[in-house]
Scaffold this motif. Structure first.
Motif, short mmCIF file in Angstrom:
data_model
loop_
_atom_site.label_atom_id
_atom_site.label_comp_id
_atom_site.label_asym_id
_atom_site.label_seq_id
_atom_site.Cartn_x
_atom_site.Cartn_y
_atom_site.Cartn_z
N GLY A 38 -89.30 93.45 60.66
CA GLY A 38 -89.45 92.76 62.00
C GLY A 38 -89.28 93.65 63.00
O GLY A 38 -89.93 93.74 64.19
N ALA A 39 -87.96 94.15 63.03
CA ALA A 39 -87.74 95.29 64.04
C ALA A 39 -88.79 96.53 64.25
O ALA A 39 -89.16 96.80 65.35
N TYR A 40 -89.37 96.65 63.06
CA TYR A 40 -90.43 98.01 63.09
C TYR A 40 -91.64 97.54 63.69
O TYR A 40 -92.36 98.25 64.37
N ARG A 41 -91.90 96.00 64.01
CA ARG A 41 -93.25 95.72 64.66
C ARG A 41 -92.89 95.78 66.24
O ARG A 41 -93.91 95.62 66.80
N VAL A 42 -91.66 95.78 66.73
CA VAL A 42 -91.23 95.73 68.26
C VAL A 42 -90.43 97.02 68.47
O VAL A 42 -89.40 96.85 68.93
N LEU A 43 -90.66 98.36 68.02
CA LEU A 43 -89.96 99.43 68.03
C LEU A 43 -89.66 99.49 69.58
O LEU A 43 -90.76 99.40 70.43
N ASP A 44 -88.57 100.19 69.83
CA ASP A 44 -88.51 100.59 71.11
C ASP A 44 -89.29 101.77 71.58
O ASP A 44 -89.39 102.80 70.82
N ALA A 45 -89.86 101.60 72.68
CA ALA A 45 -90.55 102.88 73.31
C ALA A 45 -89.63 103.67 74.16
O ALA A 45 -88.57 103.20 74.20
N TYR A 46 -89.67 105.20 73.98
CA TYR A 46 -89.01 105.95 74.67
C TYR A 46 -88.97 105.58 76.14
O TYR A 46 -90.06 105.17 76.61
N GLU A 47 -87.95 105.75 76.65
CA GLU A 47 -87.67 105.13 78.05
C GLU A 47 -88.77 105.64 79.23
O GLU A 47 -89.21 104.88 80.05
N GLU A 48 -89.08 106.84 79.13
CA GLU A 48 -90.18 107.45 80.20
C GLU A 48 -91.44 106.85 79.95
O GLU A 48 -92.23 107.11 80.80
N VAL A 49 -91.75 106.42 78.56
CA VAL A 49 -93.13 105.96 78.27
C VAL A 49 -93.99 105.33 79.51
O VAL A 49 -94.99 105.94 79.88
N PRO A 50 -93.34 104.36 79.97
CA PRO A 50 -94.38 103.53 80.98
C PRO A 50 -94.55 104.30 82.10
O PRO A 50 -95.89 103.99 82.36
N ALA A 51 -93.52 104.79 82.74
CA ALA A 51 -93.71 105.62 83.93
C ALA A 51 -94.83 106.54 83.73
O ALA A 51 -95.71 106.86 84.55
N VAL A 52 -94.63 107.43 82.51
CA VAL A 52 -95.75 108.60 82.43
C VAL A 52 -97.14 107.93 82.15
O VAL A 52 -97.88 108.59 82.79
N LEU A 53 -97.15 107.10 81.46
CA LEU A 53 -98.52 106.47 81.17
C LEU A 53 -99.18 106.06 82.51
O LEU A 53 -100.30 106.31 83.06
N ALA A 54 -98.50 105.52 83.28
CA ALA A 54 -99.13 105.03 84.66
C ALA A 54 -99.42 106.19 85.60
O ALA A 54 -100.30 106.17 86.15
N ALA A 55 -98.32 107.14 85.37
CA ALA A 55 -98.71 108.32 86.49
C ALA A 55 -100.20 108.91 85.88
O ALA A 55 -100.66 109.45 86.68
N LEU A 56 -100.23 109.13 84.79
CA LEU A 56 -101.54 109.68 84.16
C LEU A 56 -102.44 108.86 84.52
O LEU A 56 -103.49 109.48 84.96
N LYS A 57 -102.68 107.83 84.57
CA LYS A 57 -103.70 106.95 84.96
C LYS A 57 -103.79 107.16 86.45
O LYS A 57 -105.09 107.15 86.96
N ALA A 58 -102.94 106.85 87.38
CA ALA A 58 -102.78 107.15 88.47
C ALA A 58 -103.54 108.39 89.10
O ALA A 58 -104.11 108.70 90.02
N GLY A 59 -103.39 109.47 88.07
CA GLY A 59 -104.01 110.76 88.48
C GLY A 59 -105.46 110.90 87.71
O GLY A 59 -106.09 111.87 87.69
N GLY A 60 -105.80 109.86 87.39
CA GLY A 60 -107.36 109.87 87.21
C GLY A 60 -107.70 110.06 85.81
O GLY A 60 -108.93 110.16 85.49
N LEU A 61 -106.72 110.31 84.89
CA LEU A 61 -107.01 110.58 83.49
C LEU A 61 -107.00 109.36 82.60
O LEU A 61 -106.65 108.19 83.15
N ALA A 62 -108.08 109.38 81.63
CA ALA A 62 -108.09 108.34 80.58
C ALA A 62 -107.06 108.39 79.65
O ALA A 62 -106.42 109.63 79.26
N THR A 63 -106.26 107.43 79.24
CA THR A 63 -105.23 107.41 78.21
C THR A 63 -105.44 106.52 77.01
O THR A 63 -106.46 105.53 77.07
N ALA A 64 -105.14 107.18 75.94
CA ALA A 64 -105.45 106.42 74.55
C ALA A 64 -104.16 106.54 73.67
O ALA A 64 -103.49 107.55 73.79
#
Lengths: 225, 225
Positions: free
Chosen positions: B95-121
């Motif tokens: 059960g815990a494996y299905r909701v693993l913690d993301a590393y703390e910087e992940v959301p902000a980094v993904l948002a910054a990449l998107k804001a910079g015009g890159l596609a993310t996957a």
């Protein structure tokens, strides 16, 4: 030949994995454990795990470097992981890896299989010259009809191309060979290929690969005869 | 985007491995470490090692079971290796494996990449539904243009067939994608495929796969932006 008669009737060829099955892969580190220090066992585990990881990862992306090269690379990485260990031990460990101890029952079991009219062989990931050194050092060459290395096909087990070296060499169908390995992943690959696979479970490890079962499980090679 | 501009000029897509890279695979055991006892860390290591072993071994012999199934089988084996651990913990760990913690910087980094015009996957070995759960739990779905699972091709990384999901989805050449992974074997597979691979070396591990080097090494995802 009781086990072989029961578990694999009509089998004419008995094929052995080499590293881990006939030869103790931890013997190299064990021989120098004093010089290595308290991380000796962990070093040996990482060395082995990385050697296998590289064999699978490279094969899966279509690359090949021989097993001696991977053994060297894996040791380099393992030594870098344990800074307490003097890296000058590397040459000694690699030297010891070329003359690994065979498990003690190996020569007598191979001789008994041959005396029983069976053909015997090694099928190994090992590079040709390291295999030749190990076989010579263990004094088992006279009991083996063939020593087959994946060098010939440049892909590691568990690729079916590697296992097919046996059927091609002996002109048999997979079910006519018994394949003996201590490595459960190798037993799975052999069973998947169609060999009658025997798992040598020296450590009493729990089973895995439930869909690719061996025809028999033995504690050591004496269980074959 | 300094690093990406320098190391991968002209790259338009940034692709992330999921398990180990965005999500901490040891978070499941860490969450229940008290109930597991002194073997918790060793259990987590065996669980992870077996999950990967199965993905490579099965792919190499041409079989496939999805990553959730392999995750379950690997946990079964790991629990059998540590009899001190109460097997009733299995359901909680899964059960815990299905909701693993993301590393703390992940959301902000993904948002910054998107804001910079890159596609993310994401390109992951993970089975579709476990990936969907992890992405939802981490709240990062809005920052991702695609979540690609090897389920589509039924072979695991490091097969080039798995990496080709990215080039097919985005209609690009491999060199137009930056591929980010914490798993050095995955970096090697991605580099071999032709991606501009970035290694997230959170643990400061020694390097390996010397012939398949990343274009950059960062300590965490903040190093990308």
């Amino acid at each position: 030949m009781a086990l072989l008669d029961e578990a694999a009737p009509g089998a004419g060829v008995v094929v052995f994995d080499a590293y881990g099955t006939l030869f103790d892969v931890h013997a190299a580190v064990a021989r120098h454990a004093g010089a290595i220090g308290p991380d000796a066992s962990a070093l040996s585990d990482v060395w082995r795990a990385k050697q296998l990881e590289y064999s699978w990862v490279l094969s899966l992306y279509g690359d090949f470097r021989d097993f001696w090269q991977l053994t060297r690379e894996a040791l380099d990485h393992a030594l870098a992981r344990f800074p307490s260990v003097d890296r000058a031990i590397a040459d000694k460990l690699l030297g010891a890896y070329r003359v690994l101890d065979a498990y003690e029952e190996v020569p007598a079991v191979l001789a008994a299989l041959k005396a029983g009219g069976l053909a015997t062989a090694i099928l190994s990931n090992g590079e040709r010259s390291m295999l030749a050194d190990a076989v010579a050092s263990a004094g088992i060459g006279e009991h083996l009809d063939a020593v087959l290395s994946v060098d010939e096909v440049r892909v590691f087990k568990t690729s079916p191309t590697a296992y097919a070296l046996v059927t091609r060499r002996f002109g048999i169908e997979p079910a006519q060979a018994v394949f003996v390995s201590s490595n459960r992943w190798d037993v799975a690959g052999a069973a998947r290929f169609g060999f009658r696979a025997v798992w040598v479970n020296r450590a009493g490890a729990p089973d895995e690969y439930a869909d690719q079962r061996p025809v028999a499980i033995v504690r050591d090679l004496n269980g074959l005869v």
